[in-house]
Design a protein around this motif. Structure first.
Motif, mmCIF file in Angstrom:
data_model
loop_
_atom_site.group_PDB
_atom_site.id
_atom_site.type_symbol
_atom_site.label_atom_id
_atom_site.label_comp_id
_atom_site.label_asym_id
_atom_site.label_seq_id
_atom_site.Cartn_x
_atom_site.Cartn_y
_atom_site.Cartn_z
ATOM 1 N N PHE A 44 22.962 61.886 138.121
ATOM 2 C CA PHE A 44 23.049 63.400 138.154
ATOM 3 C C PHE A 44 22.667 63.751 136.855
ATOM 4 C CE2 PHE A 44 26.357 61.427 140.939
ATOM 5 C CZ PHE A 44 25.856 61.967 142.027
ATOM 6 N N ILE A 45 21.792 64.909 136.829
ATOM 7 C CA ILE A 45 21.277 65.312 135.451
ATOM 8 C C ILE A 45 21.835 66.896 135.410
ATOM 9 C CG2 ILE A 45 18.998 65.832 134.127
ATOM 10 C CD1 ILE A 45 17.653 63.778 135.773
ATOM 11 N N PHE A 46 22.367 67.170 134.272
ATOM 12 C CA PHE A 46 22.930 68.435 133.966
ATOM 13 C C PHE A 46 22.254 68.866 132.754
ATOM 14 C CE2 PHE A 46 26.396 66.341 136.029
ATOM 15 C CZ PHE A 46 26.923 67.474 136.873
ATOM 16 N N TYR A 47 21.788 69.887 132.909
ATOM 17 C CA TYR A 47 21.094 70.873 131.735
ATOM 18 C C TYR A 47 21.549 72.035 131.502
ATOM 19 C CZ TYR A 47 17.822 73.320 128.863
ATOM 20 O OH TYR A 47 17.180 73.822 127.734
ATOM 21 N N ASP A 72 32.001 72.980 133.633
ATOM 22 C CA ASP A 72 32.156 74.489 133.749
ATOM 23 C C ASP A 72 30.674 74.775 134.262
ATOM 24 O OD1 ASP A 72 32.012 77.376 133.175
ATOM 25 O OD2 ASP A 72 32.617 77.015 131.312
ATOM 26 N N ILE A 73 30.756 75.444 135.644
ATOM 27 C CA ILE A 73 29.373 75.637 136.345
ATOM 28 C C ILE A 73 28.956 76.854 135.713
ATOM 29 C CG2 ILE A 73 30.413 77.124 137.888
ATOM 30 C CD1 ILE A 73 27.731 74.282 138.619
ATOM 31 N N THR A 78 20.858 74.107 135.093
ATOM 32 C CA THR A 78 20.021 73.149 136.181
ATOM 33 C C THR A 78 20.865 71.762 136.339
ATOM 34 O OG1 THR A 78 17.905 74.233 135.274
ATOM 35 C CG2 THR A 78 17.845 72.121 136.606
ATOM 36 N N PHE A 79 20.945 71.675 137.623
ATOM 37 C CA PHE A 79 21.555 70.140 138.223
ATOM 38 C C PHE A 79 20.474 69.827 138.995
ATOM 39 C CE2 PHE A 79 23.896 68.174 141.550
ATOM 40 C CZ PHE A 79 24.493 67.350 140.891
ATOM 41 N N THR A 88 17.159 66.603 144.580
ATOM 42 C CA THR A 88 17.822 67.982 144.901
ATOM 43 C C THR A 88 18.022 68.358 143.659
ATOM 44 O OG1 THR A 88 18.839 66.734 146.886
ATOM 45 C CG2 THR A 88 19.527 68.693 146.122
ATOM 46 N N ILE A 89 17.457 69.853 143.609
ATOM 47 C CA ILE A 89 17.391 70.542 142.371
ATOM 48 C C ILE A 89 18.211 71.812 142.794
ATOM 49 C CG2 ILE A 89 16.160 71.843 140.613
ATOM 50 C CD1 ILE A 89 13.884 69.687 140.980
ATOM 51 N N PHE A 90 19.242 72.210 141.711
ATOM 52 C CA PHE A 90 19.927 73.632 141.774
ATOM 53 C C PHE A 90 19.583 74.307 140.625
ATOM 54 C CE2 PHE A 90 22.274 70.773 144.750
ATOM 55 C CZ PHE A 90 22.372 71.733 145.841
#
Length: 119
Positions: A44-47, A72-73, A78-79, A88-90
């Motif tokens: 999982f990648i969080f930016y 904290d969304i 980007t996730f 899967t990119i959000f």
């Protein structure tokens, strides 16, 4: 990661958090991520700005999906969920807001079926 001297925070026997803060580290970590997902692990990648590494520790239960309840969304721009069969990119970013634009940011060795993709 140890071989490439990449620091990481190991939060469980099967989980680690890596802060990517340079293009060199990104290159190493990207190669490792591909190898890890091919061996059945989750990536999982969080930016975003102000994301606290310890908040990225997921909650896991054998009968439920992985959850990131402490993140904290509003700080996540980007996730990315990297899986053996795809991404899967959000994202809130205009860089990724169409399948055509995403092609510029994924490794060339991956193919993207634009007709079956949406963001």
């Amino acid at each position: 990661m140890i071989k490439n001297k990449i620091p990481f925070y190991e939060h469980s026997l099967d989980g680690a958090i890596i802060k990517v803060d340079s293009e060199e580290k990104l290159s190493h970590v990207s190669g490792l991520a591909e190898e890890l997902v091919n061996n059945g692990l989750s990536i999982f990648i969080f930016y975003g700005e102000g994301i606290v590494e310890q908040d990225l520790i997921p909650l896991r239960q054998w009968n439920k999906p992985i959850e990131f309840k402490n993140v904290d969304i509003d700080k996540v721009d980007t996730f990315v969920d990297v899986e053996e069969v795809g991404f899967t990119i959000f994202s809130k970013s205009d860089l990724f807001n169409s399948p055509g634009k995403v092609q510029n940011y994924i490794p060339r060795s991956y193919s993207l079926d634009i007709n079956s993709s949406d963001i």
